[in-house]
Design a protein around this motif. Structure first.
Motif, mmCIF file in Angstrom:
data_model
loop_
_atom_site.group_PDB
_atom_site.id
_atom_site.type_symbol
_atom_site.label_atom_id
_atom_site.label_comp_id
_atom_site.label_asym_id
_atom_site.label_seq_id
_atom_site.Cartn_x
_atom_site.Cartn_y
_atom_site.Cartn_z
ATOM 1 N N VAL A 100 0.842 -1.161 -0.081
ATOM 2 C CA VAL A 100 -0.009 0.027 0.043
ATOM 3 C C VAL A 100 1.015 1.342 0.077
ATOM 4 O O VAL A 100 0.534 2.260 -0.802
ATOM 5 C CB VAL A 100 -1.009 -0.017 1.202
ATOM 6 C CG1 VAL A 100 -1.656 1.390 1.378
ATOM 7 C CG2 VAL A 100 -2.012 -1.113 1.189
ATOM 8 N N THR A 119 -13.574 -2.743 -0.282
ATOM 9 C CA THR A 119 -13.144 -3.751 0.421
ATOM 10 C C THR A 119 -14.068 -4.209 1.595
ATOM 11 O O THR A 119 -15.181 -3.704 1.455
ATOM 12 C CB THR A 119 -11.897 -3.331 1.333
ATOM 13 O OG1 THR A 119 -11.175 -4.411 2.172
ATOM 14 C CG2 THR A 119 -12.290 -2.159 2.562
ATOM 15 N N TYR A 130 -7.115 -1.100 6.474
ATOM 16 C CA TYR A 130 -6.994 0.344 5.712
ATOM 17 C C TYR A 130 -7.157 1.220 6.535
ATOM 18 O O TYR A 130 -6.504 2.459 6.375
ATOM 19 C CB TYR A 130 -7.829 0.056 4.636
ATOM 20 C CG TYR A 130 -7.318 -0.896 3.489
ATOM 21 C CD1 TYR A 130 -6.175 -0.877 2.772
ATOM 22 C CD2 TYR A 130 -8.197 -2.146 3.000
ATOM 23 C CE1 TYR A 130 -5.833 -1.468 1.793
ATOM 24 C CE2 TYR A 130 -7.722 -2.759 2.134
ATOM 25 C CZ TYR A 130 -6.761 -2.777 1.575
ATOM 26 O OH TYR A 130 -6.122 -3.525 0.486
#
Length: 169
Positions: A100, A119, A130
């Protein structure tokens, strides 16, 4: 002690090997979240090959083998993390976080104002992961057309509890 993963742009000859990583990662999802047929589907190789040629496909290499990958795209001033998978044999070692990070760097360098993704809301290695990286779940009225369409397509394919998230860069 195992070496840390090295994150780099994917090489063309690595593209065919990424499906194995994606399918192994998909096996971690409960049947209620990822229907059995979807466990057999991976990102089409031509999509990955195009991303590799366009320098928007990264791999994580650990102990001499591919451990994960991230696929990104851009639309105007928005960047998208389209896919990110880490092989379960290499999980919980910071590889997803590093992938990421590579996409965030690419997005910033390209002038993107945000990094967006979809997601699962409830799985610890999805939305909560995240969120720990600074992404925020979006309300329906905050969705751009691309994210709204992506969520609709995912729901139509049988995926449940999907959300869109954004990180302002």
């Amino acid at each position: 002690m195992a070496a840390a993963a090295h994150i780099r742009l994917a090489a063309a000859d690595e593209v065919p090997r990424l499906a194995d990583i994606e399918l192994a990662a998909a096996a971690l999802f409960p049947d209620t979240d990822l229907p059995a047929l979807l466990r057999l589907v991976s990102t089409p190789e031509p999509v990955l090959a195009a991303a590799q040629r366009e320098a928007r496909l990264w791999v994580a290499e650990r102990d001499g083998e591919l451990a994960g990958f991230a696929l990104a795209s851009r639309n105007g001033e928005c960047a998208y993390l389209d896919e990110m998978d880490v092989h379960p044999d290499h999980g919980r070692r910071g590889i997803g976080r590093a992938l990421v990070g590579a996409v965030q760097g690419w997005a910033r360098a390209g002038g993107s104002h945000s990094l967006n993704l979809t997601t699962f809301a409830h799985l610890p290695w999805n939305a909560p992961f995240y969120a720990s990286l600074g992404f925020r779940q979006l309300r329906d009225d905050e969705l751009c057309p691309l994210l709204a369409d992506a969520l609709a397509a995912q729901r139509a394919a049988g995926l449940r509890q999907r959300v869109a998230m954004r990180q302002v860069l």
